[in-house]
Design an enzyme around this catalytic site. Structure first.
Site, PDB file in Angstrom:
ATOM      1  CE1 TYR A   8      46.984  33.600  40.341  1.00  0.00           C
ATOM      2  CE2 TYR A   8      48.120  33.281  38.322  1.00  0.00           C
ATOM      3  CZ  TYR A   8      48.000  33.389  39.708  1.00  0.00           C
ATOM      4  OH  TYR A   8      49.208  33.713  40.324  1.00  0.00           O
ATOM      5  CG  HIS A   9      43.038  29.742  33.567  1.00  0.00           C
ATOM      6  ND1 HIS A   9      44.008  29.033  33.041  1.00  0.00           N
ATOM      7  CD2 HIS A   9      43.452  31.153  33.380  1.00  0.00           C
ATOM      8  CE1 HIS A   9      44.887  29.604  32.447  1.00  0.00           C
ATOM      9  NE2 HIS A   9      44.598  31.140  32.671  1.00  0.00           N
ATOM     10  N   PRO A  10      39.130  30.407  36.778  1.00  0.00           N
ATOM     11  CG  PRO A  10      38.183  31.925  38.400  1.00  0.00           C
ATOM     12  CD  PRO A  10      39.493  31.723  37.490  1.00  0.00           C
ATOM     13  CG  ASP A  40      41.303  27.751  39.287  1.00  0.00           C
ATOM     14  OD1 ASP A  40      41.473  28.371  37.974  1.00  0.00           O
ATOM     15  OD2 ASP A  40      41.867  28.158  40.230  1.00  0.00           O
TER      16      ASP A  40
END
Length: 535
Positions: free
Chosen positions: A471-473, A296
């Site tokens: 918020y980029h898993p 992330d």
């Protein structure tokens, strides 16, 4: 529905950034019947469609899974909130709307890791196919695709001053982060059309809803995939209290995202054997890579107090200005409510030895202690640093055999020396920009972290105390050829027939930028591969 059993050619689990694309593309020619299952409701919440509305959806559990990480050792044991979309459009209905593809080199690196067909030259046609670029077509951009990509609708003087300040510190001006090169400072583009959010539910699903061969079921939580031997046969889902089964004649396509896709595979018996046995789940395939390699982007924000009452804080804190902003948006779809989660920004290297930028800055004309919470009472603006290619790796594991129990999420932020150093250096560079001459007319003082934080140790402590997700898993069902790879180059789950994963979880590693545009590209490319294989 009778006994609750139905049959389709394709069953898609998850109507998010990828699932809506697949639903549109696989149903286009009318030859295949498609069922799209979504655990959340229809996208009727008003705030979904207003760009700035993402702030209202942060803690809105009707459309958000509201996940939390386990206590993060690198962040002083804090649990980090992980909002994910639980609604038609998935996270594209609640995200910050930025259209960023990442670097050409990201995709070439995927290819060099043995993923044939995923180099930049291979994926560029799919970025262009998806896109309806406001600026027109060129070597890097397309027009006429379903996804509108628009210029900033509400340019403000501070966002422009940020770009000028970055240029003063030696970062080049870049008019297009998605063009020939990413490095530089400029304005972001957004996935909006005439001031409204263009989620994949709006851009891809809505135009396809009239097709007789496409069926969409919302508020339908997939509980498990049912196998016949090692072939994925059906999806069992719960809707309105009843358990229903949808059989797939051709394939099941899992599009739950980096958290829900590995969770569903594990619940279905595809995952690390020891974990599944611990929860009493029959092992269909011992796949230790499912839920492994979670990555992330972390962000660390700096807050400045502004000299003029021109920030969003000032609009929100004035009842009259708030009403006027609402009226302006209602009449012309413009003004403060049309702002995305980043107006201007920059990509730069913390070390001249690096081949490409390793840091992204998001600039915002407002400030708050925590995203999704009340804006500050003073005039303020924010800029955050985000390390683009973290070395830290985590995991996603089910906690029980109950499909409604949230999974155990461990990201292990700042667990690598490279990550710690990059964040320290990035904050020093950001500070230089925020104190450069072009921003001087707007700056009273640096509120957070402020003068008290200056040494490397103090900056790292600040990262640990205040760092959070952007918020980029990704990468929990990663593509590759090694023993921990979950899917192959055509996104088929290794060792299982008739099952693919299509979403951020298949990324071999994190792209250097926001993840929504790459996920849409992945789904466009997957649609072609699925239709080719069907022939």
């Amino acid at each position: 529905m009778g006994d609750g059993k139905t049959e389709y050619d394709y069953v898609i689990v998850g109507a998010g950034s990828a699932g809506c694309v697949l639903a549109n593309r696989l149903s286009t020619d009318g030859k295949h019947s498609v069922l799209l299952l979504e655990a959340g409701p229809e996208d009727k919440n008003l705030w979904i469609h207003v760009p700035l509305g993402y702030g209202k959806l942060f803690k809105e559990k009707t459309v958000n899974w509201m996940y939390q990480t386990e206590p993060e050792p690198g962040l002083n044991g804090r649990a980090v909130f992980q909002p994910r979309g639980k609604v038609l459009g998935g996270s594209s209905s609640i995200n910050g709307l930025l259209y960023v593809r990442g670097q050409h080199e990201d995709y070439d690196r995927w290819r060099q890791r043995g993923n044939d067909g995923w180099g930049f030259d291979d994926v560029l046609p799919y970025f262009k196919k998806a896109e309806n670029q406001e600026r027109g077509a060129d070597d890097f951009h397309g027009v006429g695709g379903p996804l509108p990509v628009s210029n900033l609708g509400h340019p403000d003087p501070i966002s422009a001053a940020f770009i000028a300040a970055a240029v003063e510190t030696g970062i080049p001006f870049n008019p297009d982060f998605n063009g020939a090169t990413q490095e530089g400072a400029g304005f972001f583009q957004t996935t909006t059309r005439r001031g409204r959010r263009a989620s994949t539910a709006v851009a891809y699903l809505r135009p396809a809803l009239g097709r007789g061969n496409l069926h969409v079921e919302s508020s339908a939580l997939a509980q498990r995939i049912v196998f016949a031997g090692r072939r994925a046969d059906a999806v069992e889902y719960r809707q309105e209290g009843a358990v229903r089964t949808a059989r797939a004649r051709r394939e099941i396509l899992v599009c739950g995202g980096a958290y829900n896709s590995p969770q569903l595979l594990q619940l279905s018996g595809v995952g690390p054997a020891g974990l599944l046995q611990k929860h009493g789940i029959d092992v269909v395939l011992d796949a230790p890579g499912v839920g492994h390699d979670l990555q992330d982007h972390m962000q660390v924000r700096m807050v400045m107090r502004c000299t003029k009452k021109i920030t969003l804080n000032d609009v929100v804190n004035s009842p009259l200005r708030k009403v006027l902003a609402g009226l302006r948006y209602a009449v012309s779809r413009s003004g403060p409510l049309s702002i995305a989660a980043g107006t201007s920004g920059a990509f730069f290297k913390t070390n001249p030895r690096l081949a490409t930028p390793d840091i992204q800055i998001h600039f915002l004309p407002f400030s708050t202690d925590k995203m999704g919470e009340k804006l500050h009472s003073f005039s303020g603006f924010t800029a955050s640093v985000c390390q683009l290619r973290p070395e830290s790796r985590g995991s996603l594991r089910i906690r029980s055999a109950d499909p409604t129990a949230p999974p155990e999420i461990r990201i292990n932020y700042l667990s690598s020396d490279v990550d710690r150093t990059a964040n320290i250096e990035a904050l020093k560079i950001l500070r230089r920009i925020l104190h450069a001459p072009a921003l001087a007319p707007f700056v009273v003082e640096e509120v957070d972290p402020g003068k008290k934080v200056s040494t490397d140790k103090e900056l790292l402590d600040y990262c640990r105390a205040r760092g959070s997700t952007i918020y980029h898993p990704t990468s929990t069902c990663r593509m590759g050829n090694d023993p921990l790879a979950v899917v192959d180059q055509r996104l088929r789950v290794r060792g299982i027939d008739a099952l693919r994963v299509v979403d951020a979880s298949v990324m071999p590693d994190l792209v250097s930028g926001n993840t929504n545009a790459p996920i849409i590209m992945i789904a466009e490319k997957a649609s072609d591969m699925i239709l080719q294989d069907a022939r």
